[in-house]
Structures are given as structure tokens and as C-alpha cells.
Write an enzyme that holds these catalytic residues in place. Structure first.
Site, PDB file in Angstrom:
ATOM      1  N   TYR A 191     -13.466  17.551 -11.093  1.00  0.00           N
ATOM      2  CA  TYR A 191     -13.554  16.100 -10.919  1.00  0.00           C
ATOM      3  C   TYR A 191     -12.258  15.566 -10.310  1.00  0.00           C
ATOM      4  CZ  TYR A 191     -10.718  15.624 -15.204  1.00  0.00           C
ATOM      5  OH  TYR A 191      -9.715  15.697 -16.140  1.00  0.00           O
ATOM      6  N   CYS A 192     -12.374  14.442  -9.634  1.00  0.00           N
ATOM      7  CA  CYS A 192     -11.225  13.757  -9.041  1.00  0.00           C
ATOM      8  C   CYS A 192     -11.608  12.289  -8.904  1.00  0.00           C
ATOM      9  CB  CYS A 192     -10.838  14.373  -7.698  1.00  0.00           C
ATOM     10  SG  CYS A 192     -12.201  14.468  -6.519  1.00  0.00           S
ATOM     11  N   THR A 193     -10.747  11.483  -8.307  1.00  0.00           N
ATOM     12  CA  THR A 193     -10.964  10.029  -8.322  1.00  0.00           C
ATOM     13  C   THR A 193     -12.289   9.623  -7.702  1.00  0.00           C
ATOM     14  OG1 THR A 193      -8.574   9.709  -8.198  1.00  0.00           O
ATOM     15  CG2 THR A 193      -9.962   7.813  -7.692  1.00  0.00           C
TER      16      THR A 193
END
Length: 302
Positions: A191-193
Site C-alpha cells: 500500500y501507498c498514498t
């Protein structure tokens, strides 16, 4: 004046002339009084821009008219305010640059893009599919943070693995260090922004022996919008603009405390040592005292 709007977006598409696209994007943003940051490479476009809702919508519509950007993935959020010139205050200026990569992992030669987007990425999951996967497989599912480590101090998925990285370029070293070899046969959800870093991270992980790799479609932003405070995400989301941190609903958990006074906070500040500028957790009041990070503390409050 109305609340400004911010669009966070990306598209992977082969670009024959990134410099020409850069000039077009700069002129388009200037004509619409937008501020923000845009990076263009031969792999596509990655940006965050803000302004009036009308002008940001015009920007998105015109950008999507470019054939390679028709599938532009856009997330919307509120900005903070306008200055006296009618420009959004969350960004100090407009920056439009052409670089070797739109996400700087430092391995542009490994990234493959075709007309459908990035090649060889992880399986994309909706927010509901993420929750269902965890409910089905339990502890076999490992969340893997694709951001810089400091961002996870104020928000992260439950029991996530947070790699020891200061910049995106550090990920290759981390993946090849052997630290995460025990995850290669587990179910890994990256996951990331907004999703773009995981678009690149997942094929890089697969190339290094991670067998079952997923990514959250739309990143933390889309998951948080769907689940608010009731899902597997905990805390606030760090953002690279004047807002610093955003919550998906009132009452979000505060996972960290001010380095200076110890109060619970999701605010972050830059170290006052100009040679450092490290990001660290610091409440708004203590930030006014110009404190340094743990290596360069210059003041103690309270």
C-alpha cells in the site's frame, strides 16, 4: 471564497517526448491558475495540483484528452485556502519536471509500460476485497508499506511491515537485503498514498522472488474514503503539501506523540537544522519553537 480542490493522479503510458508533454502541462496549469507538482517521464505522468474546483476539473478533462492519459486515475480532496491572488496555499508554487522515472526507485530500465499501463504489477484489490482477504487468510496476510518510513509514524495498516527507507530509492537495497525473505511465500498486500508507488514496487518485488503480491487499488486514499475509521487503516495519512496530514473521518486514532512535549499528535515538522530537514512528529505549538529532530534537538518545551 469556496474551498479549493486538490487532484492527486497518475497514468502509466509510453511517452515518446516527455519534454513536449512537460511544456504542455506547464502551460495548461498556468492558464488555469493551478499550483502543485507534476512529474513526467517516458513511463507516464504523476501529479498533484490544486485550485478552484472549476479549474481543476478543466485540467483533468483536458489532460484526459491526451490519448495516453485517458485512464488517468484521479483522487479528489479539499485544500486549505486561497491566497490574495486566488492561488491555493497548500503548494508554494507550480513545479512541472521531466525525469527518468515518475516514481524514483532508481531502476528506470526495469520498468516496462505498454498501452494498458505498467507491466507485471500486483493484483489490484478494492477496499472490500482487502478486508475479505484478511478475513479469509488471517495472519498469512502481511501489509507492506510502500512509503518512506517516516510517513508510517502517524498512520499505517494494522501490523504492517514498514521498511527502513528514507527515500523511494532505498527500496531496492531493502528488498535485496534479505530482511524480508520470510515474506516471499506469504500473501503480501502493498500500500501507498494514492497507489502509484505500489504500481512500480509490486513488479520489482515479484522480480526479486516475492510470489503472491497484491496492491490496494487507489492506495490508502481510496481505502480510507471507503472505510473511514472502521477498517484496517489506523491513524492519519501523511501528504506532501501544506496540509501535512489528513484524516478520513473525525476521531481518527493518533498513533504517535510530539517528540518535544509528548502530546499525542499527527502533525509533523521539518528539523530546524537546515542541513538535516528530517521529518519528525511534532505538534503545532512546539513547531513554532523551531525544535530539531531527535538528532538535533534545540529546545525542550514543558
Amino acid at each position: 471564497m469556496a474551498i479549493p480542490k486538490i487532484a492527486l493522479y497518475y497514468a502509466f503510458a509510453p511517452l515518446a517526448d516527455p519534454e513536449a508533454v512537460r511544456l504542455w502541462q506547464r502551460d495548461l496549469c498556468e492558464s488555469l491558475n493551478l499550483r502543485g507538482r507534476i512529474i513526467i517521464s517516458r513511463h507516464g505522468i504523476n501529479g498533484t495540483v490544486g485550485g478552484t474546483v472549476e479549474n481543476v476539473k478543466k485540467y483533468v478533462r483536458k489532460t484526459k484528452q491526451y490519448a495516453g492519459f485517458a485512464r488517468l486515475d484521479v483522487k479528489w480532496s479539499d485544500g486549505t485556502a486561497f491566497d490574495t491572488d486566488g492561488l491555493i496555499t497548500d503548494f508554494p508554487r507550480l513545479s512541472v519536471k521531466a525525469r527518468a522515472e515518475i516514481v524514483s526507485f532508481g531502476v528506470p530500465e526495469e520498468i516496462q509500460v505498454d498501452e494498458h499501463g505498467i507491466v507485471g504489477g500486483g493484483i489490484k484489490l478494492t477496499p472490500d476485497e482487502v478486508d475479505a482477504l484478511v478475513a479469509e487468510r488471517g495472519d498469512d496476510v502481511v501489509f507492506f508499506d510502500g512509503r518512506n518510513a517516516f510517513e508510517a509514524e502517524i498512520g499505517r495498516f494494522k501490523n504492517a511491515v514498514v521498511p527502513d527507507v528514507e527515500t523511494t530509492r532505498d527500496f531496492i537495497r531493502e528488498l535485496e537485503s534479505g530482511k524480508y525473505d520470510d515474506l516471499k511465500n506469504k500473501t503480501v498486500v502493498t500500500y501507498c498514498t494514492g497507489g502509484i508507488r505500489c504500481e512500480v514496487l509490486t513488479p520489482l518485488m515479484k522480480a526479486r522472488g516475492f510470489n503472491e503480491i497484491y496492491q490496494i487499488d487507489g492506495g490508502i486514499v481510496r481505502y480510507g474514503e471507503a472505510k473511514r475509521n472502521s477498517g484496517l487503516w489506523e491513524g492519519s495519512l501523511y501528504v506532501f503539501d501544506g496540509r501535512i496530514a489528513v484524516d478520513f473521518a473525525p476521531g481518527a486514532a493518533q498513533l504517535s506523540s510530539c517528540l518535544v512535549c509528548g502530546e499525542a499528535t499527527s502533525h509533523m515538522a521539518n528539523c530546524c537544522d537546515q542541513a538535516c530537514r528530517k521529518r519528525f512528529v511534532c505538534c503545532g505549538e512546539c513547531e513554532l519553537e523551531q525544535p530539531g529532530c531527535s538528532e538535533h534537538r534545540t529546545v525542550t518545551v514543558g
